[in-house]
Enzyme design. Structure first.
Site, PDB file in Angstrom:
ATOM      1  N   ASP A  71      62.239  86.366  64.838  1.00  0.00           N
ATOM      2  CA  ASP A  71      63.672  86.467  64.542  1.00  0.00           C
ATOM      3  C   ASP A  71      63.953  87.399  63.355  1.00  0.00           C
ATOM      4  OD1 ASP A  71      62.412  84.340  62.958  1.00  0.00           O
ATOM      5  OD2 ASP A  71      64.424  83.802  62.279  1.00  0.00           O
ATOM      6  N   HIS A 131      63.085  87.706  59.264  1.00  0.00           N
ATOM      7  CA  HIS A 131      61.967  86.757  59.188  1.00  0.00           C
ATOM      8  C   HIS A 131      60.696  87.383  59.773  1.00  0.00           C
ATOM      9  CE1 HIS A 131      60.811  82.211  59.646  1.00  0.00           C
ATOM     10  NE2 HIS A 131      60.139  82.823  58.695  1.00  0.00           N
ATOM     11  N   GLU A 137      70.731  82.158  58.229  1.00  0.00           N
ATOM     12  CA  GLU A 137      70.562  81.974  59.670  1.00  0.00           C
ATOM     13  C   GLU A 137      71.806  82.462  60.389  1.00  0.00           C
ATOM     14  OE1 GLU A 137      67.948  80.750  61.290  1.00  0.00           O
ATOM     15  OE2 GLU A 137      66.816  79.550  59.822  1.00  0.00           O
TER      16      GLU A 137
HETATM   17 ZN   LIG Z   1      63.454  82.429  60.958  1.00  0.00          ZN
END
Ligand SMILES: [Zn+2]
Length: 185
Positions: A152, A142, A103
Site C-alpha cells: 500500500d 508504506h 490511512e
Molecule cells: Zn500500510
C-alpha cells in the site's frame, strides 16, 4: 476518535516523515464502521471471515481519510502511532518513531477519490507548517519503507497528482520565532 494503540516517541525524536497507507475492511468494501473498530480494539472477530485474523492486532494510524474525504484522528501527532511495523527509511529503522501515518480508505488497485487527494494535500500542508523538514522526498508509501511486506497505497495511488496538489498548496512558512509567537509561547 482516541485509539489506545499509541505510545511516546523516543526522546528527542521529531516528526520527519509522512507515511501514506490504504486500508479497507473488509478488503475492498468501503463505508463500514470497521476501521474505527480495528483502531480502537473493538473489532468483532465474528462479523466477517477476514476479521478473525486481524481482530487481535494492536494497530493505529494518526489519521484516516475516508472515501468522502472525512478525516478521523486516532492519535495526536506528538505521539507514536503503530502503523508502519518493521520498516526502514534511508537506513533508519522503526519508522513509527519519526513518522505520521495517514490511512486512505481504499485498496491497492481501486482509484482513490478526488476528495481524498485534496484532503491529504491539505493535511500535509498543515503537518509541514509545523515540521518544515518534511520535504516531498519524505512523503512516502508504506510499500517504500516495508517493500518485502507491504504494497500500500498501491499502483492506483497517483503520486504525481498528490505532488501537484501539495505544491499548489505550498505557502511559505513563517520563521520559527514567528510561529512560536502565534502559538503564544
Ligand atoms: Zn500500510
Amino acid at each position: 476518535m482516541p485509539s489506545p494503540n499509541f505510545d511516546e516517541r523516543p526522546q528527542g525524536c521529531d516528526v520527519e516523515l509522512v507515511v501514506v497507507h490504504n486500508i479497507s475492511l473488509p478488503p475492498r468494501e468501503f463505508g463500514g464502521p470497521y476501521i474505527d473498530a480495528l483502531f480502537t480494539n473493538t473489532l468483532d472477530a465474528r462479523a466477517h471471515g477476514y476479521f478473525a485474523d486481524i481482530a487481535d492486532l494492536r494497530v493505529s494510524a494518526h489519521l484516516l481519510i475516508d472515501r468522502d474525504g472525512r478525516v478521523t484522528q486516532y492519535v495526536p501527532f506528538s505521539r507514536r502511532a503503530w502503523h508502519a511495523g518493521e520498516s526502514c527509511f534511508q537506513d533508519r529503522t522503526r519508522c513509527n518513531d519519526f513518522s505520521v501515518g495517514i490511512e486512505l480508505e481504499g485498496a491497492d488497485d481501486v482509484p482513490f477519490e478526488e476528495m481524498q487527494y485534496r484532503r491529504l494535500a491539505e493535511v500535509i500542508r498543515v503537518i509541514r507548517a509545523e515540521w518544515p523538514g518534511i520535504t516531498w522526498e519524505r512523503i512516502v508509501g508504506h510499500s517504500d519503507i516495508a517493500p518485502q511486506r507491504k504494497t500500500d497505497p498501491g499502483p492506483a495511488f497517483d503520486w504525481q497528482k498528490l505532488k501537484g496538489l501539495v505544491e499548489a498548496n505550498t505557502i511559505p512558512s513563517p520563521p520559527a520565532g514567528e510561529r512560536a509567537r502565534e502559538r503564544g509561547f
